[in-house]
Design a protein around this motif. Sequence first.
Motif, mmCIF file in Angstrom:
data_model
loop_
_atom_site.group_PDB
_atom_site.id
_atom_site.type_symbol
_atom_site.label_atom_id
_atom_site.label_comp_id
_atom_site.label_asym_id
_atom_site.label_seq_id
_atom_site.Cartn_x
_atom_site.Cartn_y
_atom_site.Cartn_z
ATOM 1 N N UNK A 51 0.815 -1.209 0.000
ATOM 2 C CA UNK A 51 0.000 0.000 0.000
ATOM 3 C C UNK A 51 0.848 1.258 0.000
ATOM 4 N N UNK A 52 1.907 1.245 0.787
ATOM 5 C CA UNK A 52 2.838 2.385 0.785
ATOM 6 C C UNK A 52 3.476 2.554 -0.597
ATOM 7 N N UNK A 53 3.961 1.457 -1.166
ATOM 8 C CA UNK A 53 4.687 1.527 -2.432
ATOM 9 C C UNK A 53 3.822 2.084 -3.553
ATOM 10 N N UNK A 54 2.533 1.819 -3.520
ATOM 11 C CA UNK A 54 1.651 2.252 -4.608
ATOM 12 C C UNK A 54 1.658 3.756 -4.807
ATOM 13 N N UNK A 55 1.951 4.516 -3.749
ATOM 14 C CA UNK A 55 1.978 5.969 -3.874
ATOM 15 C C UNK A 55 3.027 6.443 -4.881
ATOM 16 N N UNK A 98 -3.477 -1.336 -1.800
ATOM 17 C CA UNK A 98 -2.918 -2.653 -1.494
ATOM 18 C C UNK A 98 -2.936 -3.601 -2.686
ATOM 19 N N UNK A 99 -3.918 -3.405 -3.577
ATOM 20 C CA UNK A 99 -4.051 -4.303 -4.729
ATOM 21 C C UNK A 99 -3.477 -3.681 -6.003
ATOM 22 N N UNK A 100 -3.128 -2.415 -5.949
ATOM 23 C CA UNK A 100 -2.773 -1.677 -7.156
ATOM 24 C C UNK A 100 -1.568 -2.187 -7.903
ATOM 25 N N UNK A 211 -6.807 -1.245 -18.238
ATOM 26 C CA UNK A 211 -7.516 -0.240 -17.434
ATOM 27 C C UNK A 211 -7.310 -0.502 -15.946
ATOM 28 N N UNK A 212 -7.616 0.487 -15.146
ATOM 29 C CA UNK A 212 -7.316 0.432 -13.710
ATOM 30 C C UNK A 212 -8.417 -0.199 -12.871
ATOM 31 N N UNK A 213 -9.481 -0.676 -13.480
ATOM 32 C CA UNK A 213 -10.627 -1.127 -12.695
ATOM 33 C C UNK A 213 -10.324 -2.333 -11.819
#
Length: 470
Positions: A51-55, A98-100, A211-213
């Motif tokens: 989750x942190x890394x996704x930023x 978290x899933x990104x 896509x990002x969905x």
Amino acid sequence: MAQTSSTAHNAPAVNIAEQLANLAVGIKASELPRPVWDKSVHHIIDAIGIGFASHHFPFAAPGLAGIEAAAGKGTASVLGCSLQLPARDAAMANAYLMHGLDFDDSHPGSIVHPTVACLPTALALAETRNQTWGELIAAYVAGMETCIRLGLAVKGGFHHTGFHATGLVSHFSAAVVAGKLMGLTAPQIVGAQGIAASTAASVQVFLETGAWTKRLHPGLGASAGITAAHLVQNGFAAPTRPYEGRFGFFETHMQAHIGDVNYDCIVEGLGSDWTLLDTAIKPYPVCHFIHGAAEAALQLHGEVKDVSRIARIVCELPAATLPIVAEPHDAKIVPRSDYEAKFSAQFVVAACLLKGRFGLAELEDDALKDEQTLALARRVSCVEERDSNFPQHFSGAVTVELDSGETLTRRIPVNLGSGERALTRDDIVTKFHGTAGIVMSPERATKVVNALLDATPETSVRKLVDMLRA
């Protein structure tokens, strides 16, 4: 007028939602086996680091901005930033993060990402309700058993009918997690699952364009599950047989494959056989279906001294995975985004052969445009792997044919991170430093991971979450 009910093909005699609700009500943190507690903590640490890394990646800011715009102000925290939202929206935001990166855990047999289907709801509600770490873990475990068992029942079947399995089951697991933390009765948790059957829908059309969905699917489940729990708490009349009832979840989502559903595995061994123990933490930030082939390519990296001598590469994958990670070939060999790259066996195998690694750096824009990697990807042909033990493990094989006619092959029957090859506590801590370390200092990463490892059942969730903001 209410219609006479009927039961789905091969359904068990017991009510599935009732069994899952009874499990949730009965779980106590103090009674969980030590391996279940430790496994839960390790997987929570892994998800928080991701989750942190996704930023760091471009998908994070637009998604969070949209969620914030629709939500308004609240008191639940979003990982890695100062944003605070209502619990329902914070859960959506954290699930998105978290899933990104598609780097979160997965359960091989059920083919779902279970932690992201449970933790965002648990974290948001436990923080806003000022609950303890033990209460959060108990709810998390109830949710994990729910989503994993629902996935096990179909043996990958949701993917065959065009649905993203994690997105579907997250509605039910979030409803169970929310019901547990909100102190609902077993009949109310049944009702929350009943409502979730009307919101569960996560189609895989994102595969066409990257896509990002898909990133958003577990967050939609978290939001819906929390909503469902609040509805039944306030007297909403809900279905009571969401899974096996007429026009229920399995009948509508499995369609022609309804006869393949094994309902019994959802309820057998509940509360004694902990399916979450088989969940695998990912060593590579790509679709788990590719992990066996990726590891095979990494092993071959040291043997292929000159990639210009490679005439052909054959990547063997379980047949059921080919439509997702290998087809259509012409699109897979030129991924246009990090997300398309994660679902391209051709690109991942080429990068592993060329570089001897595959981490988050291999998903940066410059890496996606690397001409040497793309040239190698064009030489990769994906075929069905014979005698695969999929979905028990994400197996794979790679054969490299050199211009001399010599061939080199590596086979991976059990992917790294799964079963007897599960990552150790030290491996998980190292991965946390690699993910969270993208956006925070090593000192802060050490402080956060130690706090999570050392938390006791009595530790305040709010105290822990204070460390997880910006």
